[in-house]
Design a protein around this motif. Sequence first.
Motif, PDB file in Angstrom:
ATOM      1  N   SER A  83     -22.605 -38.454  30.112  1.00 30.99           N
ATOM      2  CA  SER A  83     -24.030 -38.454  31.630  1.00 30.99           C
ATOM      3  C   SER A  83     -22.997 -38.466  32.786  1.00 30.99           C
ATOM      4  O   SER A  83     -23.745 -37.354  33.649  1.00 30.99           O
ATOM      5  N   ALA A  86     -23.794 -40.055  35.726  1.00 30.29           N
ATOM      6  CA  ALA A  86     -25.262 -39.870  36.399  1.00 30.29           C
ATOM      7  C   ALA A  86     -26.125 -41.481  35.417  1.00 30.29           C
ATOM      8  O   ALA A  86     -25.258 -41.304  34.351  1.00 30.29           O
ATOM      9  N   LEU A  87     -27.045 -42.173  35.914  1.00 30.22           N
ATOM     10  CA  LEU A  87     -27.977 -42.520  35.266  1.00 30.22           C
ATOM     11  C   LEU A  87     -29.301 -42.668  35.608  1.00 30.22           C
ATOM     12  O   LEU A  87     -29.415 -41.425  37.046  1.00 30.22           O
ATOM     13  N   CYS A  88     -30.041 -42.402  34.823  1.00 31.80           N
ATOM     14  CA  CYS A  88     -31.859 -42.053  34.814  1.00 31.80           C
ATOM     15  C   CYS A  88     -31.962 -43.103  35.502  1.00 31.80           C
ATOM     16  O   CYS A  88     -31.129 -44.707  35.423  1.00 31.80           O
ATOM     17  N   SER A 227     -35.226 -33.546  29.173  1.00 32.18           N
ATOM     18  CA  SER A 227     -35.548 -34.102  30.820  1.00 32.18           C
ATOM     19  C   SER A 227     -36.193 -34.850  30.848  1.00 32.18           C
ATOM     20  O   SER A 227     -36.233 -35.913  31.561  1.00 32.18           O
ATOM     21  N   TYR A 228     -36.544 -35.517  29.545  1.00 31.76           N
ATOM     22  CA  TYR A 228     -37.144 -37.081  30.029  1.00 31.76           C
ATOM     23  C   TYR A 228     -36.887 -37.865  28.926  1.00 31.76           C
ATOM     24  O   TYR A 228     -36.907 -38.897  29.237  1.00 31.76           O
ATOM     25  N   PRO A 231     -32.748 -37.849  30.231  1.00 33.01           N
ATOM     26  CA  PRO A 231     -32.261 -37.550  31.238  1.00 33.01           C
ATOM     27  C   PRO A 231     -30.423 -37.156  31.893  1.00 33.01           C
ATOM     28  O   PRO A 231     -30.217 -35.757  31.821  1.00 33.01           O
ATOM     29  N   ALA A 232     -30.654 -38.502  31.755  1.00 34.84           N
ATOM     30  CA  ALA A 232     -29.021 -38.338  32.429  1.00 34.84           C
ATOM     31  C   ALA A 232     -28.427 -37.887  31.856  1.00 34.84           C
ATOM     32  O   ALA A 232     -26.611 -36.863  32.558  1.00 34.84           O
ATOM     33  N   GLY A 235     -30.294 -33.891  29.323  1.00 36.03           N
ATOM     34  CA  GLY A 235     -30.946 -33.329  30.030  1.00 36.03           C
ATOM     35  C   GLY A 235     -30.409 -32.681  31.271  1.00 36.03           C
ATOM     36  O   GLY A 235     -30.492 -31.463  31.556  1.00 36.03           O
ATOM     37  N   ALA A 236     -29.327 -32.909  31.370  1.00 40.50           N
ATOM     38  CA  ALA A 236     -29.161 -32.483  32.782  1.00 40.50           C
ATOM     39  C   ALA A 236     -27.727 -31.462  32.015  1.00 40.50           C
ATOM     40  O   ALA A 236     -27.499 -30.569  32.583  1.00 40.50           O
ATOM     41  N   PRO A 745     -39.384 -40.350  31.913  1.00 40.50           N
ATOM     42  CA  PRO A 745     -39.086 -40.087  32.223  1.00 40.50           C
ATOM     43  C   PRO A 745     -38.342 -42.423  32.390  1.00 40.50           C
ATOM     44  O   PRO A 745     -37.736 -42.387  33.095  1.00 40.50           O
TER      45      PRO A 745
END
Lengths: 893, 291, 191
Positions: A83, A86-88, A227-228, A231-232, A235-236, A745
């Motif tokens: 990640s 990032a965090l979702c 992406s859903y 995501p973090a 998805g990224a 998400p």
Amino acid sequence: MKQLVLNRRQFLKATAVTGIAAAFSGSFKTGFTQGEAAQGATASETKIVKTNCRACVANCGVLAHVKNGRVVKLEGNPEYPMSKGALCAKGLAGIQALYHPNRNKYPMIRVGKRGENKWKRISWDEALDTIAKKLMETREKYGAEAVFASTGGGGNPQFWSVPRFCNAFDTPNWFEPGCAQCYLPRTLAFGMMYGGADTSIADSNCLEIYDDETPIKTLILWGTDPSYSCPAGGGAAVAELRAKGVKTVVIDPRLTPDAAKADVWLPIRPGTDVALMLAWTRYILDKKIYDQEFVMKWTNLPYLVDVNTHMMLRVGEHHDGTPDTFMVWDTKTNSAQPVSYPWNDRLAPALEGSFTVNGVECKTGFQLLKERAEAYTLEKAAEICWLDVNKIEEAIRVYTQNAPGGISLGVATDQNPNSMQAAMGVVILNSLMGNVEKPGTLMQRFPMSGVAPLFGYIVQPGIKLLSEGQLKKRLGTIEHKGLLQWWAAQPSAVLQAILTGKPYKPRVWLERSGNKFVTLGNSSSWIPAIEQLDFIVHMYMYPTSFSAYADILLPAQEWLETEMPVESCNMLFARQAVTHLWETMDEGLFWSKLAKRCADMGHENCKKAFDPEFMGKDLPYWDKWEDLLNKCTSAVNMKWEEYTQKIPFEFMPKKKWKNYYLYKQTDLKTGMPVGFGTPSKKLEIYLESIIELGRTGKPFTTYPLPPASKDYDPLPYFAEPHESPLEGSQLAKEFPLVMTNGRIPFFHHGTLRNVPWLREIYPVPEIWINPKDSVKYGVSHGEWVFVESQRGKIRAKANITEGIRPGVVYMERFWTPETLDTDTHGWQEMNVNILSKNDAPFNDVIGTYTLRGYLVKISKADGPPKGIWLKPEEFKKWLPEPSDPTPLVDKEV
Amino acid sequence: MSIQWPLVFFTLFVGLGCGTFVGSVILTEWYGKAKQIRTISSLIAIVALGIGGLSSTMHLGHPERMFGALGHPTSGIFMESTMIFLLGLTIIIYLLAVRRNASDATCKLIGTIGVVLAVALAFVNGDAYVMAAIPAWNTWILPLLYVASAAVMGCFSIGVLLAHTANYDTATIAETAATTSMIKRAALITIAIQAVVLVAYLVHIAIAPYPDVTRSVSRILVGNLALFFWGGLVLLGLVVPAVLMIKFYTKNAQGISPHTSITLGLASVLVAGIVFRILMFSLGSSIKQLF
Amino acid sequence: MSQRTMVVDLDRCIGCKSCEVACKQENGVVLGCTWNKVLTVGPTGTYPQVEMYFLSAMCQECKDAPCVKVCPTGASYKNADGVILIDKEKCIGCRYCMMACPYGVRTFNEETKVVEKCTLCTQLQAIGEQPACVKNCPTKARFVGDIDDPNSDVAKVIQKAGSDNVHGLPDVGNHPSARYILHSKTATWKE
Ligand SMILES: Nc1nc2c(c(=O)[nH]1)N[C@H]1C(S)=C(S)[C@@H](COP(=O)(O)OP(=O)(O)OC[C@H]3O[C@@H](n4cnc5c(=O)[nH]c(N)nc54)[C@H](O)[C@@H]3O)O[C@H]1N2
Ligand SMILES: Nc1nc2c(c(=O)[nH]1)N[C@H]1C(S)=C(S)[C@@H](COP(=O)(O)OP(=O)(O)OC[C@H]3O[C@@H](n4cnc5c(=O)[nH]c(N)nc54)[C@H](O)[C@@H]3O)O[C@H]1N2
Ligand code: SF4
Ligand code: SF4
Ligand code: SF4
Ligand code: SF4
Ligand code: SF4
Ligand SMILES: [Mo]
């Protein structure tokens, strides 16, 4: 003011009997911890704790900011290799989940009638004693198998705690709403055919995509939307690959962000993936664009198969460490010849063809695969899957002309009775192109540290605790032996057993996860069963619809309260308890305490679970959570405490960890190539061993089980969805639309519907409808509609969009905590699983039922369901009420 | 944009106040007619301005911080408040002058200053909404509409005052009739002007940049604003008052007394004034309304 | 002159909306208020020939900010970095600035009765950190910096994307400074 200074005892008394969602009326508002904080909060110090999220199956790295013992802010930890800081939305919402005013705070026992929602607080001691007593009584009267348990899917880090307890208690019956419907098809197919990890991005596999230097050129997202669903992390990573020019194909009925950005989008008809896979296979075989060398030498496709027995021809005994010797058709000598592992350069085996060997008709695996795929021309697939022929061809070209690459398979195909075959199809398509263990491919076996050895989980299931006699009683598993890989029962079989008493009647349900009504297929069908149960325990972080039907509620910890080692790529991290609230308990500990009670009451098998000698390499049941943590970190020669000081660290340098081409490396013991983790050490595209699985339970049992009613098929086959929308379907006349699901998400399964930040973004479930259908059925954008299947009727909000095909609708699971205290208990208004299907046909190997790809109809509704919250301001009642840490309860119990 | 009710009433009452005062000064000071309405019309103008001003503070989140505006004299709110204050002050001075029987020239001078301020205020009231961000408002026609609306309201308001205070002695009957017909004419002219400005406004909307359904002519003429437009603006704002005015004191006006007719006319234009403001807010979508 | 602003790479953005929550957490934005919202543009076209992208909406840091011009109290102002801010102590809650903003990216806080909007997390930038939404964005789609400084992050990404692929919201004289990167391969920019 007086209320504020109530001491702890008084406060507890004051809340002795309370509704399940009593906090709605604010009775928990002045928790004692708040009072104390108000008096003592002088020194202020913010520390940052490195921990890991668990609001979904990923474990993204978190920096928790803690001030005076309270979590005040969550950030991503940039050191986490997936990640990357990032965090979702779900992860960030962790504070609102942790300090939710309606947390389950103490064990509670039902005092009113079931469903009446009247509860009394009890101590952990009382709770454990009551449950243990009930379990022992039930075992005494009806046998241990009358007790069954269930757990949540990936969301729960203590997934294997439940089977472990069941094995100790000697009941074969536990299930999970995912399992046959999620991931097991993939772990089974990849496990049996390859002997390595599957290619699910949402389950943090596909380790290759997190490497900045990967040479990957093409990525096929088949029934997955990173992406859903992650995501973090995933998805990224996929976004990064796209930015670098990696080509993508997305096979998904719904226009997801990944689909919108793909080079080719194939909006497939739900439930028809195997037909498309067979068409891809046919095309690749036909056009001879497969990796000839790899297919010949590293798959079992050249091996000869007896067309009558479906078994491969083999000669010679196999000895330790080497596989059986199989037969090929040598074109030099025009005869069947043994080919000993790994290969025999003097032979020129035929890949294709039918041959007679000693009077027996034989075909190569390749030939059989080709015949299996024969009917699936591109045109045929286009017709079945509702796709455009040229687009299909374009997609195959993107895949086959841009090596290296790979196909990531998501959960979509796990959720219909064709599940196992789809997973097999993807192993085949990856293998045919040689997309295995090369740099830039998704099928990899990079080494693991061993701190969390079982799919990243720390508790081991202790399967040897379950006796042979009890295993045979496992509901649904004799017929669907693929379930043995996870050692699980089949939910529908458990349900039928309760309803019919056949072969025996399960009576006590221990459930530890969110909202089973929202995650199990055809959830209403469980109500008559629940009514017949003697005793139900629900352990979770807050009350859900399921709680209303329980007899005892146990408070589980939120992820910010729990501890466990976490592995990501070549690095190690630690989930650390940032705080501890009320009397919540880590459930990994709860089960051991329950087992202890049972052992003390004379349960022999439970006693064994505490016996180091019997448990051998597996840790016997633990008194303290730290015992287990220490055992885990012993894999890297550390105590938990030292480990938490050191994290994050690399357990292996990245270069070494990225161990490509493992199969080619020399096994020091045999002097031969390591090969793949299959009996033949080749990729078993023709999955002979599945036949044996069906007949005996091997390789998952050491003793034979009765055979399934029919042999399992070693090659993938396509089965038209049972509720078919195609011409000639009577059902389709009344229910013309195909329903499917997919992640959004903001929520994880049934969780987080009580989190203001998330409900503000997505207050009610949408149903996606194509404009043509909206005209046809008279519904417009933003309007409320009824959605109805043969099994039930719910409401949803119409999203009229060109992002879905006419004839297909999409909707994701939902429930409403705000109506928990009403007759619906929050699960009957907008819950898509009221519509889904949990009866036959099941997948033959695994027992999968139908969560996606069944038929529904829609019509205009007069408005939203009663009592649900739509406006952001309404969610204020759920804003967090931070409180100070409390001492852990484990010591007291 | 959602309908900002406090602002609807703010501009309505300010418009009414301005219109009434201007009408009164023109009639009484410039034409020297119906001098008996000077006091009452001034009082009504002040009260209307007061209600308007109060109403506008209802719109503020923090009226107590209003003095912060003193430092920013170019802002719309500052100009509006200052002008309301100045106009109010002028009217009070005018009233005092009238009370103290100041000379005609003095009264006329003060009144005329008031007229200038009032017309400007009515204009500024609309001008505050002229902004590039909102295409349907971004035109000089909008403040003109505010002025026209104030003028129409003023004519009817004066008409009502006159109907209530006029002297119907035989001695003055001719004079009264002349005054009445002046008002009649003024009203019809202002209504006509309003009609023209309204059409101009529609044209503006039709050709304004960044077209969007929320601010389209079709939404006004046949869409969900049609009832407001046809019923409120056209019928109540133009047709009804015009018809009532034509019949006002007309010999063959039957069944409807002049009092009733002029009072109905005032009610009608007031409602139309509200509807016009509702319509304006309903059309007031930004170039892009992202939230 | 310096003009700090935000640039969002819509080719990268996956519409996960975690920036919305990151903003709420960092700035204590109350329920019902929004400083940053991710909008779905599309799907446009006809199934299955469709396009879709996600537009991150927040203050565009206009060079000639109408919200500042109409503000009667000076509560709305432009700071030395070109960032438009609101002094909550001065705001009278008249909401003229909300009308004047061409994009409707200001929000009225019903609890405090003042207008709020994206601050570019000035408080974080002051201590050398990136704004919350920028720092947290999974796909690293968000950038903040001085667009007039060719060495800034924002200037560089714009430069790299090439002018054909850099878009701004419609300008009605306010000169929005925020920029969006979107290649036609992903989707066509909708004005
Ligand atoms: N119609 C339909 N139905 C579906 C699906 C679908 O797509 N459509 N998806 C299916 C899939 S893939 C799955 S996996 C299942 C999932 O269905 P379930 O497994 O029933 O889902 P949950 O119980 O919500 O998931 C477990 C939850 O446990 C919580 N948790 C985290 N840590 C702990 C802990 O330490 N202790 C306890 N007690 N709980 C913890 C997390 O919040 C997590 O969300 O649903 C299935 N059902
Ligand atoms: N936000 C969020 N993240 C999650 C979870 C969650 O509940 N919420 N759950 C976690 C769990 S347990 C799982 S299993 C993973 C799943 O993660 P993914 O595998 O990515 O799964 P989904 O989004 O459920 O499904 C993928 C896509 O399949 C599409 N689809 C539906 N029907 C079909 C079909 O018949 N064929 C094909 N080819 N596609 C179809 C859907 O539109 C959806 O976009 O996500 C994990 N992560
Ligand atoms: S993807 Fe989101 S919910 Fe899942 S672990 Fe990462 S931050 Fe947490
Ligand atoms: S966090 Fe980043 S990727 Fe997610 S919606 Fe916001 S800008 Fe897009
Ligand atoms: S609401 Fe506040 S910031 Fe906006 S214009 Fe009025 S005073 Fe200025
Ligand atoms: S976008 Fe709106 S709020 Fe931001 S500076 Fe421009 S006008 Fe002001
Ligand atoms: S820069 Fe800060 S204030 Fe602006 S949207 Fe991002 S997080 Fe919110
Ligand atoms: Mo799952």
